[in-house]
Design an enzyme around this catalytic site. Structure first.
Site, mmCIF file in Angstrom:
data_model
loop_
_atom_site.group_PDB
_atom_site.id
_atom_site.type_symbol
_atom_site.label_atom_id
_atom_site.label_comp_id
_atom_site.label_asym_id
_atom_site.label_seq_id
_atom_site.Cartn_x
_atom_site.Cartn_y
_atom_site.Cartn_z
ATOM 1 N N CYS A 197 37.216 61.982 -49.734
ATOM 2 C CA CYS A 197 35.660 62.050 -49.569
ATOM 3 C C CYS A 197 35.148 63.396 -49.831
ATOM 4 C CB CYS A 197 35.252 60.873 -48.255
ATOM 5 S SG CYS A 197 33.626 61.007 -48.780
ATOM 6 N N CYS B 7 34.282 61.299 -53.326
ATOM 7 C CA CYS B 7 32.909 60.831 -52.977
ATOM 8 C C CYS B 7 31.935 62.138 -53.576
ATOM 9 C CB CYS B 7 32.406 59.851 -51.970
ATOM 10 S SG CYS B 7 33.893 59.197 -50.475
ATOM 11 N N LYS C 244 32.586 63.194 -57.190
ATOM 12 C CA LYS C 244 31.935 62.630 -57.967
ATOM 13 C C LYS C 244 31.094 62.921 -58.261
ATOM 14 C CE LYS C 244 31.462 58.780 -56.862
ATOM 15 N NZ LYS C 244 32.581 57.602 -56.289
ATOM 16 N N TYR D 43 37.959 51.329 -59.675
ATOM 17 C CA TYR D 43 36.504 53.165 -59.370
ATOM 18 C C TYR D 43 37.200 54.670 -60.135
ATOM 19 C CZ TYR D 43 34.987 50.318 -55.337
ATOM 20 O OH TYR D 43 34.445 49.810 -54.075
ATOM 21 N N GLU E 165 34.933 55.819 -63.044
ATOM 22 C CA GLU E 165 33.801 56.447 -62.581
ATOM 23 C C GLU E 165 33.793 58.588 -63.615
ATOM 24 O OE1 GLU E 165 32.444 55.330 -58.371
ATOM 25 O OE2 GLU E 165 33.779 57.110 -58.818
ATOM 26 N N HIS F 120 6.344 47.627 -57.382
ATOM 27 C CA HIS F 120 5.497 47.581 -58.899
ATOM 28 C C HIS F 120 5.901 48.684 -59.247
ATOM 29 C CE1 HIS F 120 6.270 45.948 -62.917
ATOM 30 N NE2 HIS F 120 4.897 46.432 -63.643
ATOM 31 N N GLU G 34 12.612 45.943 -57.595
ATOM 32 C CA GLU G 34 11.837 44.447 -57.324
ATOM 33 C C GLU G 34 12.442 43.581 -58.435
ATOM 34 O OE1 GLU G 34 8.356 44.541 -59.165
ATOM 35 O OE2 GLU G 34 8.274 45.781 -60.957
#
Ligand code: FAD
Ligand code: NDP
Length: 530
Positions: free
Chosen positions: A92, A97, A100, A235, A239, A503, A508
């Protein structure tokens, strides 16, 4: 404080016998010289030895020392076929991760620079704005090195012994570390945790290993990637192709079957279409056949469509990146010496993360049929430590793990895909709410909103418990993380609909879901604020 009381306190073994072979000075105490005795008289040098210093292994080790246990972590990285190596911390931090996400961010910033002109930012020569690959790699690698350093300091502070060695089993309680200088050191442990993770797979085609690279290499590549072919549409494939395109490189993906297997396929199709809109070339139903290096350094790739295997297509690329899945690193472990069973190259565990051998546990990417994600490895690692050393009966919950594909337009989800929900509950018993939406900030730069889409999969009866949430759009990871908590807490459509949104945000949109697929109504909004 006496030497003995120090050792008792730091190793947390007050109720056990402690023998110290070398009592030179406090600073000179070598943890290896202390033996621990269990209540039945068996003696062990360590309470816990962890093989693998990545997300799962480090989390487990650091948790175990909180209970005063004597813990060692072995970590060793074999270079990639291209010779790339890295430091402590696992996939990672070094080749997963973190780099990346940084390259994804670099790519998003490129888009933001473009958008910023519509917002009034002025550049002397907008066309000349380009990414400098070597500067990007330098920044990413500097960050990784700082994390490597902090990790080492953290282990030292927490009194986790770090051994830079390749581990293998001599027997159930003895792990051997092959050190850098090729000498071997035996570590005798009451419990062992296997946390060795995995490494990228290469296909068995001519030139793949010699000329291809993988995610192990891309984040430190010492040249611009240039025109890149990515093989694989999981993935990593999406990516990497996504950020390379965003950084200004031509990117093509060879997809042998479907995009994002295991994910909701309607959402996967939207992700694919959004990447194509951004200019990534996606070749469905194709497989590479060979890679040759041309005299000018470019790579000649031969590939074919599955249904026309004899019609070979050729193209040249500067880089070929394989992202076709990862193999768990079980081979070096000599698992047979400890009797640990392997299924399809991975290790199966029970609900307490225990292997078929009583004192041996496993965690992270090495596990059979478990999500290969960092927070999964970390949580499971900590739970093992609490189970072993703090009488905890907590078990790792592998259900409803939220995740995000950091494609240019991100896709975040938690819970069931529409197809799994349909299969599990029956089409008549689920309700799917969906909507296209228009992020306010996309209007001014006239960014495409065509693929901003979300859906909630719910049970049809009663208050309609939500079993899956899917969101494609900006910052999907940030959005889904919060909704994952709600879903795990028993979220219903009734609650979602009565929740007042914030908002103008994209999150939302989940509170505004009214249209069901079953109704056949158009899920496209007329304006942003209706
Ligand atoms: P690892 O982190 O791989 O650690 C295992 C360590 O053990 C390694 O250092 C290895 O070299 C060492 N080791 C192996 N064998 C031995 C041995 N015999 N002796 C000593 N040491 C050994 N996950 C996410 O959640 N989010 C993301 O965005 C994400 N992005 C990713 C991007 C990429 C390109 C990749 C490749 C992965 C990504 N992941 C992501 C997955 C994540 O990195 C892994 O799930 C996670 O690192 C698994 O942790 P682990 O502890 O099981 O193994
Ligand atoms: P995945 O298993 O996700 O995807 C592998 C892809 O390669 C699939 O499209 C598969 O196709 C294809 N493939 C497999 N074998 C071949 C072959 N011989 N020739 C051509 N194509 C092939 O693996 P990844 O390497 O992308 O990622 C590994 C894991 O790392 C992921 O499962 C994920 O858990 C983790 N990860 C997480 C990330 C995140 O959280 N954002 C990011 C990156 C990785 P098919 O569908 O036909 O099998």
């Amino acid at each position: 404080m006496s030497v003995l009381s120090f050792v008792k306190r730091s190793a947390g073994i007050a109720c056990r016998t402690v023998t110290i072979q070398h009592r030179k000075s406090l600073n000179n105490i070598r943890l290896t010289s202390i033996r621990l005795f269990s209540s039945n008289g068996e003696s062990f040098e360590y309470d816990l030895v962890v093989i693998g210093g990545g997300s799962g292994g480090l989390a487990c080790a650091k948790e175990a020392v909180q209970f005063g246990k004597k813990v060692a972590v072995l970590d060793f990285v074999k270079p990639s076929p291209q010779g790339t190596k890295w430091g402590l911390g696992g996939t990672c931090v070094n080749v997963g991760c973190i780099p990346k996400k940084l390259m994804h961010q670099a790519s998003l910033l490129g888009e933001a620079i473009h958008d910023s002109q519509a917002y009034g930012w002025e550049f002397e020569n907008p066309q000349s704005v380009k990414n400098n690959w070597s500067k990007l790699v330098e920044s990413v690698q500097n960050h990784i090195k700082s994390v490597n350093w902090v990790t080492r300091v953290d282990l030292r502070d927490k009194k986790v012994e770090y051994i830079n060695g390749l581990g293998y089993f001599k027997d159930v309680h003895n792990v051997v570390a092959i050190l850098k200088n090729k000498t071997e050191r035996v570590l005798n442990a009451k419990h062992v945790v296997i946390a060795v993770g995995g490494r990228p797979r290469f296909p068995d085609i001519p030139g793949a290993i010699e000329h291809g690279i993988s995610s192990d290499d891309i984040f430190s590549l010492d040249r611009e990637p240039g025109k890149t072919l990515v093989v694989g549409a999981g993935y990593i494939g999406l990516e990497c192709a996504g950020f390379l395109k965003g950084l200004g490189y031509d990117a093509t993906i060879l997809v042998r079957s479907i995009v994002l297997r295991g994910f909701d396929q309607q959402m996967a199709e939207v992700v694919k279409a959004s990447m194509e809109e951004k200019g990534v070339h996606i070749k469905m139903g194709t497989k590479p056949k060979s890679i040759e290096k041309l005299e000018d350094g470019r790579l000649l790739v031969k590939y074919a469509f599955n249904d026309k295997p004899d019609e070979v297509i050729t193209d040249t690329f500067n880089t070929v990146l394989f992202a076709i899945g990862r193999n768990a690193l079980v081979e070096d472990l000599q698992l047979k010496s400890a009797g640990v069973e392997v299924i399809d190259g991975k290790i199966d565990v029970d609900r307490n993360s225990k292997t078929n051998v009583d004192n041996i546990y496993a965690v992270g990417d090495v596990l059979y049929k478990k999500p290969e994600l960092t927070p999964v490895a970390i949580n499971a690692g900590r739970i093992i430590a609490r189970h072993l050393f703090n009488d905890s009966d907590e078990i790792m919950d592998y259900d409803d793990v939220a995740t995000t594909v950091f494609s240019p337009l991100e896709y975040g989800c938690v819970g069931l895909s529409e197809e799994v929900a349909t299969e599990r509950y029956g089409a008549d018993n689920i309700e799917v709410y969906h909507a296209y939406y228009k992020p306010t900030e996309f209007f001014v730069p006239q960014r495409s909103v065509r693929y901003c889409y979300l859906k909630a999969v719910a049970l049809r009866e009663g208050d309609q418990r939500v079993v899956g949430l899917h969101f494609i759009g900006p910052v999907a990871g940030e959005i889904i993380q919060g909704f994952a908590v709600a879903l795990k807490s028993g979220l219903t459509m009734k609650v979602l609909k009565t929740t007042v949104g914030i908002h103008p945000t994209v999150a939302e949109e989940f509170t505004r879901l009214l249209i069901t697929k079953r109704s056949g109504l158009d899920p496209t909004p007329a304006t942003c604020c209706s």
